[in-house]
Design a protein around this motif. Sequence first.
Motif, PDB file in Angstrom:
ATOM      1  N   MET A  50       0.797  -1.621  -0.061  1.00  0.00           N
ATOM      2  CA  MET A  50      -0.325  -0.390   0.277  1.00  0.00           C
ATOM      3  C   MET A  50       0.754   1.182  -0.106  1.00  0.00           C
ATOM      4  N   LEU A  96      -5.170   4.073  -4.517  1.00  0.00           N
ATOM      5  CA  LEU A  96      -6.046   3.790  -3.566  1.00  0.00           C
ATOM      6  C   LEU A  96      -7.755   3.859  -3.613  1.00  0.00           C
ATOM      7  N   TYR A  97      -7.196   6.082  -3.965  1.00  0.00           N
ATOM      8  CA  TYR A  97      -9.086   5.689  -3.925  1.00  0.00           C
ATOM      9  C   TYR A  97     -10.356   6.527  -5.156  1.00  0.00           C
ATOM     10  N   ASN A  98     -10.672   5.449  -5.123  1.00  0.00           N
ATOM     11  CA  ASN A  98     -11.510   5.774  -6.750  1.00  0.00           C
ATOM     12  C   ASN A  98     -10.727   5.029  -7.806  1.00  0.00           C
ATOM     13  N   SER A  99      -9.140   4.342  -8.020  1.00  0.00           N
ATOM     14  CA  SER A  99      -8.493   3.490  -9.387  1.00  0.00           C
ATOM     15  C   SER A  99      -8.408   2.771  -9.436  1.00  0.00           C
TER      16      SER A  99
ATOM     17  N   TYR B  32     -16.642  -1.485  -4.115  1.00  0.00           N
ATOM     18  CA  TYR B  32     -17.238  -0.851  -5.635  1.00  0.00           C
ATOM     19  C   TYR B  32     -17.066  -1.632  -6.715  1.00  0.00           C
ATOM     20  N   ARG B  91     -14.095  -4.101  -4.448  1.00  0.00           N
ATOM     21  CA  ARG B  91     -12.469  -3.427  -4.365  1.00  0.00           C
ATOM     22  C   ARG B  91     -13.376  -2.447  -3.111  1.00  0.00           C
ATOM     23  N   LEU B  93     -12.422   1.291  -1.436  1.00  0.00           N
ATOM     24  CA  LEU B  93     -11.508   2.003  -1.824  1.00  0.00           C
ATOM     25  C   LEU B  93     -11.843   3.452  -1.499  1.00  0.00           C
ATOM     26  N   ASN B  94     -11.426   4.598  -1.613  1.00  0.00           N
ATOM     27  CA  ASN B  94     -11.519   5.767  -0.459  1.00  0.00           C
ATOM     28  C   ASN B  94     -11.657   5.522   0.454  1.00  0.00           C
ATOM     29  N   THR B  95     -10.551   4.451   1.159  1.00  0.00           N
ATOM     30  CA  THR B  95     -10.163   4.100   2.758  1.00  0.00           C
ATOM     31  C   THR B  95      -8.832   4.267   2.700  1.00  0.00           C
ATOM     32  N   GLY B  96      -8.001   4.677   2.037  1.00  0.00           N
ATOM     33  CA  GLY B  96      -6.670   4.607   2.106  1.00  0.00           C
ATOM     34  C   GLY B  96      -6.323   3.312   2.427  1.00  0.00           C
TER      35      GLY B  96
END
Lengths: 112, 113
Positions: A50, A96-99, B32, B91, B93-96
């Motif tokens: 990560m 890590l963010y919506n990709s 997602y 998956r 996401l948006n949580t780091g």
Amino acid sequence: EAQVTQNPRYLITVTGKKLTVTCSQNMNHEYMSWYRQDPGLGLRQIYYSMNVEVTDKGDVPEGYKVSRKEKRNFPLILESPSPNQTSLYFCASSSLYNSPLHFGNGTRLTVT
Amino acid sequence: DAKTTQPPSMDCAEGRAANLPCNHSTISGNEYVYWYRQIHSQGPQYIIHGLKNNETNEMASLIITEDRKSSTLILPHATLRDTAVYYCIVRVLNTGTASKLTFGTGTRLQVTL
């Protein structure tokens, strides 16, 4: 151009000879991962990371090592390759963010 | 991340819509649905993703059921070049946070003349 670069594309080696497959991305992605693909088994995750110095095991980590000393690089290390590690390997990265994941072109490894 | 189930193979006539189903009955609220495809032994290619609303882009449409336990990827006018293995994954996401991502074996779509 945004890309994930793996090297080499093809590699033939012998049992027990240490090797490294390199992976580099130019998108400043935090997340990087290695997969292997074998006929009938789909894509199986080996290791993922990560961020720098943070790595974790996927579903099939035995016989592999990874390191994440820099954000852009995520090499896959086989300390003592064996024939059952003959496979097609893919490296992937994403934010890590919506990709979505971006994949490299693959490395076909043969261990004799 | 939740696991997904897909049929191993499907056929579609060129010019017709290809509807590829995916079951993700254990999906969590913050997961997602992503679709990728792999042509021959190339690296998988991203197609589309969504959370709960239907999505459309230049490649495909994604229909997610109201309970989010399944989804369908629609290629509206399939061509021979759409012949590939299609993977559905879920998956967070948006949580780091990072996570395992299981691709499974996907659906092999064969588009025929």
